[in-house]
Write an enzyme that holds these catalytic residues in place. Structure first.
Site, PDB file in Angstrom:
ATOM      1  N   GLY A 145       0.818  -1.207   0.000  1.00  0.00           N
ATOM      2  CA  GLY A 145       0.000   0.000   0.000  1.00  0.00           C
ATOM      3  C   GLY A 145       0.843   1.244   0.000  1.00  0.00           C
ATOM      4  CD  GLU A 156       1.584   2.804  -3.459  1.00  0.00           C
ATOM      5  OE1 GLU A 156       2.602   2.073  -3.348  1.00  0.00           O
ATOM      6  OE2 GLU A 156       1.657   4.046  -3.472  1.00  0.00           O
ATOM      7  CD  GLU A 206       4.178  -0.710  -2.038  1.00  0.00           C
ATOM      8  OE1 GLU A 206       3.519  -1.552  -1.378  1.00  0.00           O
ATOM      9  OE2 GLU A 206       4.249   0.489  -1.733  1.00  0.00           O
ATOM     10  CD  GLU A 241      11.755 -12.223   2.258  1.00  0.00           C
ATOM     11  OE1 GLU A 241      11.442 -13.425   2.324  1.00  0.00           O
ATOM     12  OE2 GLU A 241      12.508 -11.673   3.073  1.00  0.00           O
TER      13      GLU A 241
END
Length: 148
Positions: free
Chosen positions: A46, A62, A66, A121
């Site tokens: 997020g 997001e 990500e 990660e």
């Protein structure tokens, strides 16, 4: 330059209220996607909204940025806000986030991979085997939603 950078030029490091979004991505096995951030804590993907962006658009953006995954339909879980979530960044910037949290099982494509900037990660975890270092928002999300 984005909205937040422009805002910071005007207000400096003073506390502001910022709207953010988080997405609990659940795979077919019922596992939840978590990302490990630079502070060493695990949480859901997020970030903060840009001007004119809906929370749903920001959530999808997001997650893609990500984690590398493309998602579709979102279900509203809850909104988290208050003193508990206050953030002071290493550069001195302070903010109180109002975070809109969604859940999705609608993974439409992409390849799971961390971005190396915000996500160190990314990994799916069973709810009974979560990592120890969890963000305060994710701890509350687990208690208020997934435990019920």
């Amino acid at each position: 330059m984005g909205y937040i950078e422009e805002l910071r030029k005007m207000v400096g490091t003073r506390p502001v209220i910022l709207v953010g979004v988080g997405v609990a991505v659940i795979d077919d096995g019922g596992r939840i996607l978590l990302q490990k951030r630079r502070d060493g804590r695990w949480g859901i993907p997020g970030g903060l909204l840009e001007l004119g962006e809906s929370t749903e658009e920001a959530g999808r953006r997001e997650v893609l940025e990500e984690t590398g995954l493309e998602i579709g339909e979102l279900e509203l879980i809850d909104v988290f806000s208050g003193k508990k979530y206050f953030v002071q960044l290493p550069n001195g910037d302070q903010y109180y986030p109002v975070t809109v949290v969604y859940r999705t099982r609608d993974i439409r494509g992409g390849e799971l991979k961390e971005d190396g900037e915000e996500s160190l990660e990314v990994k799916f975890f069973p709810l009974h085997a979560l990592p120890n270092e969890l963000s305060p928002l994710f701890q509350d999300l687990i208690e208020h939603y997934f435990v019920r």
